[in-house]
Design a protein around this motif. Structure first.
Motif, PDB file in Angstrom:
ATOM      1  N   LEU A   1       0.813  -1.035   0.086  1.00  0.00           N
ATOM      2  CA  LEU A   1      -0.005   0.068  -0.104  1.00  0.00           C
ATOM      3  C   LEU A   1       1.102   1.183  -0.014  1.00  0.00           C
ATOM      4  O   LEU A   1       1.581   1.566   0.846  1.00  0.00           O
ATOM      5  N   GLY A   2       0.998   1.977  -1.301  1.00  0.00           N
ATOM      6  CA  GLY A   2       1.616   2.971  -1.344  1.00  0.00           C
ATOM      7  C   GLY A   2       3.050   2.952  -2.403  1.00  0.00           C
ATOM      8  O   GLY A   2       3.610   1.784  -1.928  1.00  0.00           O
ATOM      9  N   GLY A   3       3.347   3.678  -3.133  1.00  0.00           N
ATOM     10  CA  GLY A   3       4.089   3.279  -4.238  1.00  0.00           C
ATOM     11  C   GLY A   3       5.240   4.344  -4.254  1.00  0.00           C
ATOM     12  O   GLY A   3       5.992   4.556  -5.345  1.00  0.00           O
ATOM     13  N   SER A   4       5.477   5.014  -3.170  1.00  0.00           N
ATOM     14  CA  SER A   4       6.588   5.586  -3.204  1.00  0.00           C
ATOM     15  C   SER A   4       7.811   4.981  -2.802  1.00  0.00           C
ATOM     16  O   SER A   4       7.874   4.098  -3.143  1.00  0.00           O
ATOM     17  N   ILE A   5       8.888   5.961  -2.415  1.00  0.00           N
ATOM     18  CA  ILE A   5      10.216   5.276  -2.251  1.00  0.00           C
ATOM     19  C   ILE A   5      10.247   3.956  -1.358  1.00  0.00           C
ATOM     20  O   ILE A   5      10.876   2.830  -1.627  1.00  0.00           O
ATOM     21  N   THR A   6       9.227   4.012  -0.178  1.00  0.00           N
ATOM     22  CA  THR A   6       9.602   2.858   0.482  1.00  0.00           C
ATOM     23  C   THR A   6       8.820   1.763   0.018  1.00  0.00           C
ATOM     24  O   THR A   6       9.171   0.716   0.235  1.00  0.00           O
ATOM     25  N   GLY A   7       7.738   2.121  -0.734  1.00  0.00           N
ATOM     26  CA  GLY A   7       7.011   0.887  -1.395  1.00  0.00           C
ATOM     27  C   GLY A   7       7.621   0.323  -2.277  1.00  0.00           C
ATOM     28  O   GLY A   7       7.699  -0.998  -2.461  1.00  0.00           O
ATOM     29  N   LEU A   8       8.601   1.186  -3.059  1.00  0.00           N
ATOM     30  CA  LEU A   8       9.300   0.386  -4.040  1.00  0.00           C
ATOM     31  C   LEU A   8      10.511  -0.301  -3.421  1.00  0.00           C
ATOM     32  O   LEU A   8      10.586  -1.696  -3.971  1.00  0.00           O
ATOM     33  N   PHE A   9      11.043   0.074  -2.498  1.00  0.00           N
ATOM     34  CA  PHE A   9      12.137  -0.695  -1.837  1.00  0.00           C
ATOM     35  C   PHE A   9      11.329  -1.936  -1.365  1.00  0.00           C
ATOM     36  O   PHE A   9      11.749  -3.027  -1.318  1.00  0.00           O
TER      37      PHE A   9
ATOM     38  N   ILE B   1      22.593   0.256  -9.985  1.00  0.00           N
ATOM     39  CA  ILE B   1      21.669   1.426 -10.017  1.00  0.00           C
ATOM     40  C   ILE B   1      22.604   2.600 -10.086  1.00  0.00           C
ATOM     41  O   ILE B   1      22.148   3.645 -10.815  1.00  0.00           O
ATOM     42  N   THR B   2      23.710   2.668  -9.209  1.00  0.00           N
ATOM     43  CA  THR B   2      24.436   3.822  -9.183  1.00  0.00           C
ATOM     44  C   THR B   2      24.829   4.271 -10.603  1.00  0.00           C
ATOM     45  O   THR B   2      24.969   5.319 -11.010  1.00  0.00           O
ATOM     46  N   GLU B   3      25.475   3.145 -11.320  1.00  0.00           N
ATOM     47  CA  GLU B   3      26.035   3.677 -12.631  1.00  0.00           C
ATOM     48  C   GLU B   3      24.911   4.199 -13.516  1.00  0.00           C
ATOM     49  O   GLU B   3      24.828   4.935 -14.381  1.00  0.00           O
ATOM     50  N   GLU B   4      23.788   3.448 -13.490  1.00  0.00           N
ATOM     51  CA  GLU B   4      22.641   3.840 -14.439  1.00  0.00           C
ATOM     52  C   GLU B   4      22.289   5.097 -14.162  1.00  0.00           C
ATOM     53  O   GLU B   4      22.102   6.129 -14.870  1.00  0.00           O
ATOM     54  N   MET B   5      22.318   5.806 -12.831  1.00  0.00           N
ATOM     55  CA  MET B   5      21.765   7.090 -12.309  1.00  0.00           C
ATOM     56  C   MET B   5      22.933   8.159 -12.754  1.00  0.00           C
ATOM     57  O   MET B   5      22.509   9.130 -13.111  1.00  0.00           O
ATOM     58  N   ALA B   6      24.217   7.525 -12.637  1.00  0.00           N
ATOM     59  CA  ALA B   6      25.269   8.420 -12.998  1.00  0.00           C
ATOM     60  C   ALA B   6      25.276   8.637 -14.611  1.00  0.00           C
ATOM     61  O   ALA B   6      25.469   9.890 -15.325  1.00  0.00           O
ATOM     62  N   ASP B   7      24.982   7.691 -15.240  1.00  0.00           N
ATOM     63  CA  ASP B   7      24.948   8.006 -16.964  1.00  0.00           C
ATOM     64  C   ASP B   7      23.433   8.724 -17.424  1.00  0.00           C
ATOM     65  O   ASP B   7      23.426   9.449 -18.268  1.00  0.00           O
ATOM     66  N   ASP B   8      22.796   8.934 -16.280  1.00  0.00           N
ATOM     67  CA  ASP B   8      21.531   9.804 -16.653  1.00  0.00           C
ATOM     68  C   ASP B   8      21.719  11.233 -16.041  1.00  0.00           C
ATOM     69  O   ASP B   8      20.880  11.901 -15.918  1.00  0.00           O
ATOM     70  N   GLY B   9      23.033  11.534 -15.605  1.00  0.00           N
ATOM     71  CA  GLY B   9      23.247  12.907 -15.176  1.00  0.00           C
ATOM     72  C   GLY B   9      23.026  13.166 -13.795  1.00  0.00           C
ATOM     73  O   GLY B   9      23.120  14.413 -13.512  1.00  0.00           O
ATOM     74  N   ILE B  10      22.747  12.161 -12.934  1.00  0.00           N
ATOM     75  CA  ILE B  10      22.674  12.121 -11.680  1.00  0.00           C
ATOM     76  C   ILE B  10      24.140  12.426 -10.884  1.00  0.00           C
ATOM     77  O   ILE B  10      24.700  11.391 -10.728  1.00  0.00           O
ATOM     78  N   PRO B  11      24.339  13.261 -10.095  1.00  0.00           N
ATOM     79  CA  PRO B  11      25.848  13.560  -9.371  1.00  0.00           C
ATOM     80  C   PRO B  11      25.708  12.844  -8.141  1.00  0.00           C
ATOM     81  O   PRO B  11      24.577  12.708  -7.578  1.00  0.00           O
ATOM     82  N   PHE B  12      26.626  12.625  -7.844  1.00  0.00           N
ATOM     83  CA  PHE B  12      27.035  11.782  -6.363  1.00  0.00           C
ATOM     84  C   PHE B  12      27.962  12.771  -5.539  1.00  0.00           C
ATOM     85  O   PHE B  12      29.043  13.215  -6.090  1.00  0.00           O
ATOM     86  N   SER B  13      27.697  12.799  -4.509  1.00  0.00           N
ATOM     87  CA  SER B  13      28.862  13.813  -3.306  1.00  0.00           C
ATOM     88  C   SER B  13      29.367  12.922  -2.466  1.00  0.00           C
ATOM     89  O   SER B  13      28.676  11.505  -2.124  1.00  0.00           O
ATOM     90  N   ASP B  14      30.260  13.349  -1.685  1.00  0.00           N
ATOM     91  CA  ASP B  14      31.069  12.552  -0.620  1.00  0.00           C
ATOM     92  C   ASP B  14      30.463  13.342   0.442  1.00  0.00           C
ATOM     93  O   ASP B  14      31.061  14.512   0.660  1.00  0.00           O
TER      94      ASP B  14
ATOM     95  N   CYS C   1      26.626  10.053  -1.166  1.00  0.00           N
ATOM     96  CA  CYS C   1      25.391  10.098  -1.305  1.00  0.00           C
ATOM     97  C   CYS C   1      24.987  10.556  -2.774  1.00  0.00           C
ATOM     98  O   CYS C   1      25.356  10.961  -3.654  1.00  0.00           O
ATOM     99  N   VAL C   2      23.437  10.154  -2.753  1.00  0.00           N
ATOM    100  CA  VAL C   2      23.033  10.266  -4.096  1.00  0.00           C
ATOM    101  C   VAL C   2      22.421  11.982  -4.052  1.00  0.00           C
ATOM    102  O   VAL C   2      21.549  12.251  -3.102  1.00  0.00           O
ATOM    103  N   ALA C   3      22.522  12.678  -4.978  1.00  0.00           N
ATOM    104  CA  ALA C   3      22.137  13.958  -4.992  1.00  0.00           C
ATOM    105  C   ALA C   3      21.058  14.258  -6.348  1.00  0.00           C
ATOM    106  O   ALA C   3      21.058  15.132  -6.900  1.00  0.00           O
TER     107      ALA C   3
ATOM    108  N   MET D   1      13.412  12.264  -9.564  1.00  0.00           N
ATOM    109  CA  MET D   1      14.178  11.421 -10.626  1.00  0.00           C
ATOM    110  C   MET D   1      14.843  10.187  -9.852  1.00  0.00           C
ATOM    111  O   MET D   1      15.062   9.177 -10.313  1.00  0.00           O
ATOM    112  N   LEU D   2      15.071  10.198  -8.568  1.00  0.00           N
ATOM    113  CA  LEU D   2      15.370   8.943  -7.739  1.00  0.00           C
ATOM    114  C   LEU D   2      14.153   8.163  -7.748  1.00  0.00           C
ATOM    115  O   LEU D   2      14.419   6.757  -8.016  1.00  0.00           O
TER     116      LEU D   2
END
Length: 465
Positions: free
Chosen positions: A12-20, A74-87, A110-112, A117-118
């Motif tokens: 019940l609920g399709g936001s990020i927790t529901g997807l996880f 999924i990290t590589e996929e998001m990076a390929d889509d222009g999503i930056p990551f920070s330390d 960390c995912v930025a 988009m996430l």
């Protein structure tokens, strides 16, 4: 694929927790159905049913690790889509008590990404699971149970469809989705507390702290570069200045600014007032940058009056085959960006229990969720109590933590190793007890004594002159 636990699990609920949760369930059930009131599939924009998607939603270092465990690659996929990551300790510019901390890369990625988009990337991975389906634009109205109400057997829903004018949504007749397991991930507005009382169970205890936070967000295209080698600039609210912000590079070449105030001191939503509020922050480079930047959208405000933890782990009895996760259990202070990471860790705990080949025991699982929440909750609640206007008991332990935290942050203005140690805890990689290790405590105290001795000697030399 394991599919021997049951025929169908319903989320019940399709936001990020529901997807996880769905990702954890998919190997163990023949069918997983995600029910949500919004349209989800293919959506890359802000969702009406999730107002916080307009604001920064951080996935901390441990949350990022858990995301990769749930969705390898999924990290590589998001990076390929222009999503930056920070330390978290290396490319984030932190200000505590108005002073800039030294930086040191600590491998705390960390995912930025913006929240839409996430969600899009995670949802796309879940969509690719052959046994997962999305039941969109549906309202969940209740649960179904066995005759003795000891076991949840499904959920009652209304599908919404366009009326003849195609402007509004009209409800259809009630339907029942039968399920071998139901998971509530509907967020803070969860109606599980009400449903459980109606089924004859005790009312769940709620804990929380009135923090009176209001935060406002806007997205920009920059014409200057305030970041240099950094990805984010974060002045943190303190008792001396209860205002803060997160200013970060994000996807699509945008920067995202969320600025906040505590105990009713909320940012205005008119551009002039918003900019004036930002000008008061400890990081002047943020105001300088947005003053000449191109705004992409209007200012959005979200108010968060109290933190909340529903203590399902303390209930005497719970119905079988009902689990509750994410914000439906706990909504911590959002400025610490813990919620999504805690949800990811809860999903890993769910997957671990399913790997035993049986449905999780409801009370045991809710205790496991509480064990995930507790260290983060206790740490951030203690931080909130550092603001004099926040109501709550300031035990000797809490007061000692306030003193030590101030010394630690002061030491971090001179040595990035202290920054990295603190951010490992803030990023949920290390437990809060890591900051109590004798070696770290000794180094912090040695730093404090050294600074005071240097100041004393400098005054003596000045007096002699």
């Amino acid at each position: 694929m394991r599919s021997g636990i049951g025929a169908r699990a319903v989320v019940l609920g399709g936001s990020i927790t529901g997807l996880f949760a769905a990702a954890a369930l998919a190997p163990s059930y023949r069918e997983v159905v995600i029910v949500d009131r919004d349209r989800l599939v293919g959506v890359r924009e802000w969702r009406r049913g999730a107002p916080q998607t307009r604001h920064i939603n951080g996935l901390l270092a441990r949350g990022h690790q858990a995301l990769e465990e749930l969705f390898p690659g999924i990290t590589e996929e998001m990076a390929d889509d222009g999503i930056p990551f920070s330390d978290l300790s290396g490319t984030v510019r932190w200000y505590f008590y108005g002073k800039r901390l030294q930086q040191l890369r600590g491998g705390l990625s960390c995912v930025a990404a913006t929240r839409p988009m996430l969600e899009y990337h995670v949802r796309r991975r879940v969509e690719a699971m052959a046994n997962v389906t999305f039941l969109e634009e549906c309202d969940v109205v209740g649960l179904t149970t066995s005759p003795d109400r000891a076991r949840v057997t499904g959920a009652r829903i209304h599908r919404r469809k366009a009326d003849s004018n195609a402007r509004r949504k009209a409800e259809t007749a009630e339907e029942v989705i039968e399920a071998d397991l139901v998971i509530d991930t509907t967020g803070r507005g969860s109606r599980s507390p009400k449903w459980l009382v109606e089924l004859g169970y005790q009312r769940v205890e709620e804990q929380g702290t009135k923090v009176g936070i209001g935060y406002a967000s806007r997205h920009y295209k920059l014409t200057t570069d305030p970041f240099g080698k950094d990805h984010s600039i974060n002045p943190v609210a303190s008792p001396t200045l209860p205002r803060g912000a997160i200013f970060t590079k994000t996807d699509s070449g945008m920067v995202e600014l969320t600025t906040y105030g505590i105990l009713g001191d909320h940012p205005p939503t008119d551009p002039e007032g918003f900019n004036a509020f930002v000008k008061t922050l400890a990081a002047p480079e943020i105001h300088e940058a947005i003053s000449v930047a191109e705004p992409i959208d209007d200012i959005a405000l979200f108010k968060f009056p109290t933190t909340m933890w529903r203590r399902y782990d303390l209930m005497e009895t719970l119905p079988e085959r009902l689990l509750i996760m994410g914000d439906a259990v706990c909504t911590p202070n959002p400025v610490y960006a813990q919620a999504q990471s805690l949800s990811a860790l809860e999903a890993l705990a769910l997957r671990e229990r399913l790997s035993a080949g049986r449905a999780p025991d409801t009370p045991e699982f809710q205790r496991a969720v509480a064990d995930i929440i507790r260290p983060a909750w206790e740490m951030t609640t203690a931080v909130d109590l550092g603001f004099p206007g926040v109501e709550g008991e300031r035990t000797p332990k809490v007061r000692m933590m306030h003193v030590f935290s101030r010394l630690l942050h002061d030491a971090a203005t001179r040595d990035g190793r202290f920054t990295a140690a603190f951010m490992r805890v803030a990023g949920l990689v290390d437990p809060p007890t890591a900051l109590q290790r004798p070696g770290l405590v000794l180094r912090v105290l040695r730093d404090a004594v050294g600074v005071r001795l240097s100041r004393f000697l400098a005054r003596r030399r000045g007096g002699s002159a």
